[in-house]
Motif scaffolding. Structure first.
Motif, PDB file in Angstrom:
ATOM      1  N   ILE A  86      -2.880   8.455  -7.641  1.00  0.00           N
ATOM      2  CA  ILE A  86      -3.477   7.442  -6.770  1.00  0.00           C
ATOM      3  C   ILE A  86      -3.022   7.624  -5.320  1.00  0.00           C
ATOM      4  CG2 ILE A  86      -3.798   5.720  -8.593  1.00  0.00           C
ATOM      5  CD1 ILE A  86      -1.244   4.314  -7.591  1.00  0.00           C
ATOM      6  N   VAL A  87      -3.885   7.166  -4.427  1.00  0.00           N
ATOM      7  CA  VAL A  87      -3.570   7.074  -3.002  1.00  0.00           C
ATOM      8  C   VAL A  87      -3.552   5.587  -2.669  1.00  0.00           C
ATOM      9  CG1 VAL A  87      -4.301   7.604  -0.656  1.00  0.00           C
ATOM     10  CG2 VAL A  87      -4.654   9.282  -2.483  1.00  0.00           C
ATOM     11  N   VAL A  88      -2.414   5.128  -2.174  1.00  0.00           N
ATOM     12  CA  VAL A  88      -2.266   3.734  -1.773  1.00  0.00           C
ATOM     13  C   VAL A  88      -1.989   3.747  -0.276  1.00  0.00           C
ATOM     14  CG1 VAL A  88      -1.000   1.583  -2.131  1.00  0.00           C
ATOM     15  CG2 VAL A  88      -1.340   3.158  -4.050  1.00  0.00           C
ATOM     16  N   PRO A  89      -2.962   3.403   0.541  1.00  0.00           N
ATOM     17  CA  PRO A  89      -2.814   3.519   1.996  1.00  0.00           C
ATOM     18  C   PRO A  89      -1.847   2.477   2.564  1.00  0.00           C
ATOM     19  CG  PRO A  89      -4.921   2.523   1.460  1.00  0.00           C
ATOM     20  CD  PRO A  89      -4.280   2.893   0.156  1.00  0.00           C
ATOM     21  N   LEU A 118       4.166  -6.051  -1.289  1.00  0.00           N
ATOM     22  CA  LEU A 118       3.444  -5.119  -2.165  1.00  0.00           C
ATOM     23  C   LEU A 118       3.424  -5.611  -3.606  1.00  0.00           C
ATOM     24  CD1 LEU A 118       4.625  -1.623  -0.874  1.00  0.00           C
ATOM     25  CD2 LEU A 118       2.531  -2.859  -0.323  1.00  0.00           C
ATOM     26  N   VAL A 119       4.523  -6.206  -4.059  1.00  0.00           N
ATOM     27  CA  VAL A 119       4.604  -6.724  -5.425  1.00  0.00           C
ATOM     28  C   VAL A 119       3.561  -7.819  -5.644  1.00  0.00           C
ATOM     29  CG1 VAL A 119       6.078  -8.035  -7.016  1.00  0.00           C
ATOM     30  CG2 VAL A 119       7.008  -6.076  -5.801  1.00  0.00           C
ATOM     31  N   HIS A 120       3.192  -8.517  -4.577  1.00  0.00           N
ATOM     32  CA  HIS A 120       2.237  -9.620  -4.686  1.00  0.00           C
ATOM     33  C   HIS A 120       0.825  -9.239  -4.233  1.00  0.00           C
ATOM     34  CE1 HIS A 120       5.284 -12.403  -5.946  1.00  0.00           C
ATOM     35  NE2 HIS A 120       6.050 -11.990  -4.953  1.00  0.00           N
ATOM     36  N   ASP A 121       0.612  -7.969  -3.922  1.00  0.00           N
ATOM     37  CA  ASP A 121      -0.705  -7.501  -3.524  1.00  0.00           C
ATOM     38  C   ASP A 121      -1.483  -7.107  -4.787  1.00  0.00           C
ATOM     39  OD1 ASP A 121      -2.810  -5.515  -2.811  1.00  0.00           O
ATOM     40  OD2 ASP A 121      -2.031  -5.817  -0.780  1.00  0.00           O
ATOM     41  N   ILE A 165      -2.881  -3.464  -5.046  1.00  0.00           N
ATOM     42  CA  ILE A 165      -1.846  -2.436  -5.230  1.00  0.00           C
ATOM     43  C   ILE A 165      -1.276  -2.507  -6.641  1.00  0.00           C
ATOM     44  CG2 ILE A 165       0.473  -1.730  -4.502  1.00  0.00           C
ATOM     45  CD1 ILE A 165      -0.427  -2.412  -1.615  1.00  0.00           C
ATOM     46  N   VAL A 166      -0.994  -3.704  -7.122  1.00  0.00           N
ATOM     47  CA  VAL A 166      -0.474  -3.856  -8.481  1.00  0.00           C
ATOM     48  C   VAL A 166      -1.490  -3.326  -9.495  1.00  0.00           C
ATOM     49  CG1 VAL A 166       0.226  -5.532 -10.248  1.00  0.00           C
ATOM     50  CG2 VAL A 166       1.102  -5.735  -7.909  1.00  0.00           C
ATOM     51  N   ALA A 167      -2.760  -3.608  -9.296  1.00  0.00           N
ATOM     52  CA  ALA A 167      -3.798  -3.107 -10.206  1.00  0.00           C
ATOM     53  C   ALA A 167      -3.850  -1.580 -10.192  1.00  0.00           C
ATOM     54  CB  ALA A 167      -5.157  -3.690  -9.836  1.00  0.00           C
ATOM     55  N   ALA A 168      -3.727  -0.970  -9.012  1.00  0.00           N
ATOM     56  CA  ALA A 168      -3.733   0.494  -8.922  1.00  0.00           C
ATOM     57  C   ALA A 168      -2.528   1.084  -9.637  1.00  0.00           C
ATOM     58  CB  ALA A 168      -3.747   0.930  -7.455  1.00  0.00           C
TER      59      ALA A 168
END
Length: 181
Positions: free
Chosen positions: A136-139, A150-153, A156-159
């Motif tokens: 995965i690419v997480v920008p 990030l933990v609550h995004d 991002i968590v789904a990715a």
């Protein structure tokens, strides 16, 4: 499922390392993510020592062998991977730790295409199984996010959990608990 996560960055504020720490924090029950802490402590690769590598190198090899899968995230420097991750991988070329090992490649910057491609090439040459669906690419570049954010995004968590699910499918076993939490 045991996952060894390796960041190619030695920076304290590394986005790649932060992404791996978040992966460990959001991993559901039954998935253990351990961050490898000693990449910067490995001596420079020396083929003369390959038959009797230093203890720290043997410990990395053992950690990889004991892991069901690997997640590697590395920034890009001068269109390539960092010297730290390349050095760690070079130490592993002469052993069987990467053979048929499921590997996910994470990228914290969509601009880091050269390093991502170089990392993929290296682990493929080492006979790892790159799990495309887990890469995965997480920008995160310029996002000004901290680890807690990030933990609550949700995206991002789904990715991250999607990557874990893809790894689980390649390792074997049930996938239901990966997405359940």
């Amino acid at each position: 499922m045991k996952i060894l996560a390796i960041s190619g960055s030695l920076r304290a504020a590394s986005l790649n390392a932060m992404l791996l720490r978040v992966l460990a924090r959001v991993a559901p029950a039954g998935v253990e993510v351990t961050l490898y802490p000693d990449l910067g402590q490995l001596p420079l690769f020396n083929p003369d020592l390959a038959d009797a590598p230093p203890a720290i190198v043997r410990a990395l090899e053992q950690a990889i062998l004991e892991a069901d899968a690997l997640v590697i995230a590395s920034p890009e420097y001068a269109h390539g991977v960092t010297g730290a991750i390349k050095n760690g991988l070079d130490w592993m070329v002469g052993n069987e730790s990467f053979i048929n090992k499921p590997v996910a490649l994470f990228n914290a910057s969509p601009r880091a295409t050269h390093a991502h491609a170089a990392l993929r090439e290296t682990v493929c040459v080492m006979s790892a199984r790159v799990v495309e669906a887990a890469c995965i690419v997480v920008p995160l570049v310029g996002a000004n996010l901290d680890e807690q954010a990030l933990v609550h995004d949700a995206a991002i968590v789904a990715a991250l959990r999607g990557a874990l699910l893809a790894l689980r499918e390649h390792v074997g076993g049930s996938t239901a608990d990966v997405m359940a939490q």
